[in-house]
Design a protein around this motif. Structure first.
Motif, PDB file in Angstrom:
ATOM      1  N   ASP A   1     -15.827  -3.417  -3.940  1.00 51.21           N
ATOM      2  CA  ASP A   1     -16.548  -2.573  -4.896  1.00 51.21           C
ATOM      3  C   ASP A   1     -16.177  -1.106  -4.701  1.00 51.21           C
ATOM      4  N   THR A   2     -16.114  -0.683  -3.446  1.00 54.23           N
ATOM      5  CA  THR A   2     -15.786   0.713  -3.148  1.00 54.23           C
ATOM      6  C   THR A   2     -14.377   1.052  -3.597  1.00 54.23           C
ATOM      7  N   LEU A   3     -13.425   0.198  -3.245  1.00 50.01           N
ATOM      8  CA  LEU A   3     -12.037   0.451  -3.619  1.00 50.01           C
ATOM      9  C   LEU A   3     -11.869   0.432  -5.135  1.00 50.01           C
ATOM     10  N   ALA A   4     -12.539  -0.494  -5.805  1.00 49.53           N
ATOM     11  CA  ALA A   4     -12.469  -0.536  -7.266  1.00 49.53           C
ATOM     12  C   ALA A   4     -13.010   0.761  -7.858  1.00 49.53           C
ATOM     13  N   GLY A   5     -14.065   1.300  -7.259  1.00 50.74           N
ATOM     14  CA  GLY A   5     -14.609   2.567  -7.727  1.00 50.74           C
ATOM     15  C   GLY A   5     -13.632   3.711  -7.539  1.00 50.74           C
ATOM     16  N   TRP A   6     -12.949   3.724  -6.395  1.00 54.46           N
ATOM     17  CA  TRP A   6     -11.932   4.762  -6.161  1.00 54.46           C
ATOM     18  C   TRP A   6     -10.826   4.685  -7.206  1.00 54.46           C
ATOM     19  N   LEU A   7     -10.358   3.465  -7.461  1.00 54.05           N
ATOM     20  CA  LEU A   7      -9.262   3.288  -8.414  1.00 54.05           C
ATOM     21  C   LEU A   7      -9.711   3.620  -9.836  1.00 54.05           C
ATOM     22  N   ALA A   8     -10.944   3.288 -10.164  1.00 51.14           N
ATOM     23  CA  ALA A   8     -11.446   3.571 -11.506  1.00 51.14           C
ATOM     24  C   ALA A   8     -11.489   5.072 -11.776  1.00 51.14           C
ATOM     25  N   SER A   9     -11.857   5.849 -10.774  1.00 53.42           N
ATOM     26  CA  SER A   9     -11.999   7.289 -10.970  1.00 53.42           C
ATOM     27  C   SER A   9     -10.696   8.051 -10.739  1.00 53.42           C
ATOM     28  N   ALA A  10      -9.709   7.406 -10.153  1.00 55.74           N
ATOM     29  CA  ALA A  10      -8.446   8.084  -9.830  1.00 55.74           C
ATOM     30  C   ALA A  10      -7.593   8.276 -11.082  1.00 55.74           C
ATOM     31  N   ARG A  11      -6.947   9.415 -11.145  1.00 56.38           N
ATOM     32  CA  ARG A  11      -5.955   9.641 -12.201  1.00 56.38           C
ATOM     33  C   ARG A  11      -4.561   9.259 -11.708  1.00 56.38           C
ATOM     34  N   HIS A  12      -4.326   9.455 -10.405  1.00 56.16           N
ATOM     35  CA  HIS A  12      -3.009   9.191  -9.817  1.00 56.16           C
ATOM     36  C   HIS A  12      -3.212   8.367  -8.549  1.00 56.16           C
ATOM     37  N   VAL A  13      -2.578   7.200  -8.503  1.00 58.35           N
ATOM     38  CA  VAL A  13      -2.642   6.310  -7.341  1.00 58.35           C
ATOM     39  C   VAL A  13      -1.237   6.167  -6.775  1.00 58.35           C
ATOM     40  N   ALA A  14      -1.067   6.489  -5.512  1.00 58.10           N
ATOM     41  CA  ALA A  14       0.193   6.235  -4.815  1.00 58.10           C
ATOM     42  C   ALA A  14       0.045   4.931  -4.046  1.00 58.10           C
ATOM     43  N   VAL A  15       1.048   4.077  -4.140  1.00 59.69           N
ATOM     44  CA  VAL A  15       0.978   2.761  -3.507  1.00 59.69           C
ATOM     45  C   VAL A  15       2.212   2.556  -2.645  1.00 59.69           C
ATOM     46  N   LEU A  16       2.002   2.405  -1.341  1.00 57.57           N
ATOM     47  CA  LEU A  16       3.104   2.114  -0.418  1.00 57.57           C
ATOM     48  C   LEU A  16       3.105   0.615  -0.156  1.00 57.57           C
ATOM     49  N   THR A  17       4.216  -0.055  -0.462  1.00 55.15           N
ATOM     50  CA  THR A  17       4.282  -1.499  -0.270  1.00 55.15           C
ATOM     51  C   THR A  17       5.352  -1.873   0.742  1.00 55.15           C
ATOM     52  N   GLY A  18       5.028  -2.886   1.543  1.00 50.75           N
ATOM     53  CA  GLY A  18       5.954  -3.392   2.551  1.00 50.75           C
ATOM     54  C   GLY A  18       6.252  -4.864   2.336  1.00 50.75           C
ATOM     55  N   ALA A  19       6.832  -5.494   3.349  1.00 53.15           N
ATOM     56  CA  ALA A  19       7.298  -6.874   3.218  1.00 53.15           C
ATOM     57  C   ALA A  19       6.185  -7.840   2.849  1.00 53.15           C
ATOM     58  N   GLY A  20       4.959  -7.564   3.332  1.00 58.99           N
ATOM     59  CA  GLY A  20       3.837  -8.439   3.012  1.00 58.99           C
ATOM     60  C   GLY A  20       3.517  -8.494   1.533  1.00 58.99           C
ATOM     61  N   MET A  21       4.010  -7.520   0.769  1.00 63.27           N
ATOM     62  CA  MET A  21       3.794  -7.522  -0.673  1.00 63.27           C
ATOM     63  C   MET A  21       4.532  -8.673  -1.336  1.00 63.27           C
ATOM     64  N   SER A  22       5.671  -9.063  -0.791  1.00 63.07           N
ATOM     65  CA  SER A  22       6.525 -10.056  -1.448  1.00 63.07           C
ATOM     66  C   SER A  22       6.472 -11.438  -0.818  1.00 63.07           C
ATOM     67  N   THR A  23       5.756 -11.595   0.282  1.00 62.62           N
ATOM     68  CA  THR A  23       5.711 -12.919   0.913  1.00 62.62           C
ATOM     69  C   THR A  23       5.057 -13.950  -0.006  1.00 62.62           C
ATOM     70  N   GLU A  24       4.112 -13.505  -0.836  1.00 61.99           N
ATOM     71  CA  GLU A  24       3.454 -14.436  -1.759  1.00 61.99           C
ATOM     72  C   GLU A  24       4.376 -14.827  -2.915  1.00 61.99           C
ATOM     73  N   SER A  25       5.518 -14.169  -3.012  1.00 60.68           N
ATOM     74  CA  SER A  25       6.548 -14.571  -3.983  1.00 60.68           C
ATOM     75  C   SER A  25       7.590 -15.477  -3.342  1.00 60.68           C
ATOM     76  N   GLY A  26       7.372 -15.848  -2.075  1.00 59.30           N
ATOM     77  CA  GLY A  26       8.294 -16.742  -1.384  1.00 59.30           C
ATOM     78  C   GLY A  26       9.420 -16.050  -0.657  1.00 59.30           C
ATOM     79  N   ILE A  27       9.315 -14.728  -0.492  1.00 60.20           N
ATOM     80  CA  ILE A  27      10.341 -13.984   0.242  1.00 60.20           C
ATOM     81  C   ILE A  27       9.824 -13.749   1.660  1.00 60.20           C
ATOM     82  N   PRO A  28      10.482 -14.302   2.672  1.00 59.49           N
ATOM     83  CA  PRO A  28       9.984 -14.166   4.040  1.00 59.49           C
ATOM     84  C   PRO A  28       9.961 -12.715   4.498  1.00 59.49           C
ATOM     85  N   ASP A  29       9.042 -12.436   5.402  1.00 56.97           N
ATOM     86  CA  ASP A  29       9.013 -11.133   6.051  1.00 56.97           C
ATOM     87  C   ASP A  29      10.361 -10.902   6.715  1.00 56.97           C
ATOM     88  N   PHE A  30      10.881  -9.703   6.567  1.00 54.02           N
ATOM     89  CA  PHE A  30      12.193  -9.345   7.107  1.00 54.02           C
ATOM     90  C   PHE A  30      12.348  -9.743   8.566  1.00 54.02           C
TER      91      PHE A  30
END
Length: 257
Positions: free
Chosen positions: A16-45
């Motif tokens: 709920d808190t994070l959703a509130g932050w995102l709702a009020s944000a105009r600019h969101v920076a997102v840093l993604t690593g290997a764990g972002m793609s493991t659910e697509s079947g790409i193993p962690d490096f």
């Protein structure tokens, strides 16, 4: 979920808190690593490390020195290590799609990715900074000509079509500086929220982004299954799968409109 002293104490409240932050944000920076793609079947490096411990470490094989001294052996190993990514049959998952959806709501979403698989762009994200480069092309070190993935895959040792020099993949190898760090930092410091997804935060200097965001009073949230040495920088931490969390956040954001 791990709660900092001023963070929610249960997962639902944290969402709920994070959703509130995102709702009020105009600019969101997102840093993604290997764990972002493991659910697509790409193993962690790091899961590839075991293949190279007998004769050479992964860092040795994927180094700029190894490429310069033995490009044929380098490319043989490189194509083996990244075989799943090079086939191009992997698809974006719910986490990738959520970031594209968030941008479609009129927010500025700057994706700063350590991944080289191109899945953010395939999901529809337009503002993507690939700090470790991309598998989708290779560069001629001599004349600078870029070559597409089809050319890279056509021969065991891909060579420049202009000068016949052995090509180098357009990725950051061990011993090289990351790409576009200043740009990534600029996006981070311009954001209202920094969201880190699936990164161990072990690789510098990218792991300094949460520290810089914290120093500038920017809200920081981490979604990662494991603890990181940079956890102290985050106002909110969720130990949960990224896709599942992204779907829960999108449902909350859609319900709040």
């Amino acid at each position: 979920m791990i709660a900092r002293p001023h963070a929610p104490t249960d997962a639902s409240a944290a969402l709920d808190t994070l959703a509130g932050w995102l709702a009020s944000a105009r600019h969101v920076a997102v840093l993604t690593g290997a764990g972002m793609s493991t659910e697509s079947g790409i193993p962690d490096f790091r899961s590839y490390q075991g293949r190279y411990t007998q004769n050479a470490s992964l860092a040795d094989v994927l180094s700029i020195d190894y490429f310069l001294h033995n490009p044929a052996a380098f490319w043989e190993a490189f194509k083996e290590i990244f075989e799943l990514k090079l086939t191009g049959d992997k698809q974006p998952n719910a986490g990738h799609r959520f970031l594209a959806w968030l941008a479609a709501q009129g927010k500025t979403v700057s994706v700063l990715t350590q991944n080289i698989d191109g899945l953010h762009q395939r999901a529809g994200s337009e503002q993507v900074v690939e700090v470790h480069g991309t598998l989708q092309q290779a560069l001629c070190p001599a004349c600078g000509r870029m070559h597409d993935l089809a050319h890279v895959l056509a021969e065991p040792l891909p060579r420049c079509l202009s000068c016949h020099t052995a090509l180098k993949p357009d990725v950051v190898l061990y011993g090289e500086a990351v790409h576009r760090f200043d740009e990534a930092l600029t996006h981070t410091l311009a954001a209202d929220v920094l969201l880190v997804l699936g990164s161990s935060l072990e690789v510098g200097p990218i792991n300094l982004l949460p520290l810089e965001a914290q120093r500038h009073g920017i809200r920081c949230a981490l979604i990662n299954l494991d603890a990181t040495r940079m956890d102290r920088c985050f106002d909110l931490i969720l130990r949960a799968p990224i896709g599942q969390t992204a779907q829960a956040l999108q449902a909350r954001l859609e319900g709040s409109r």
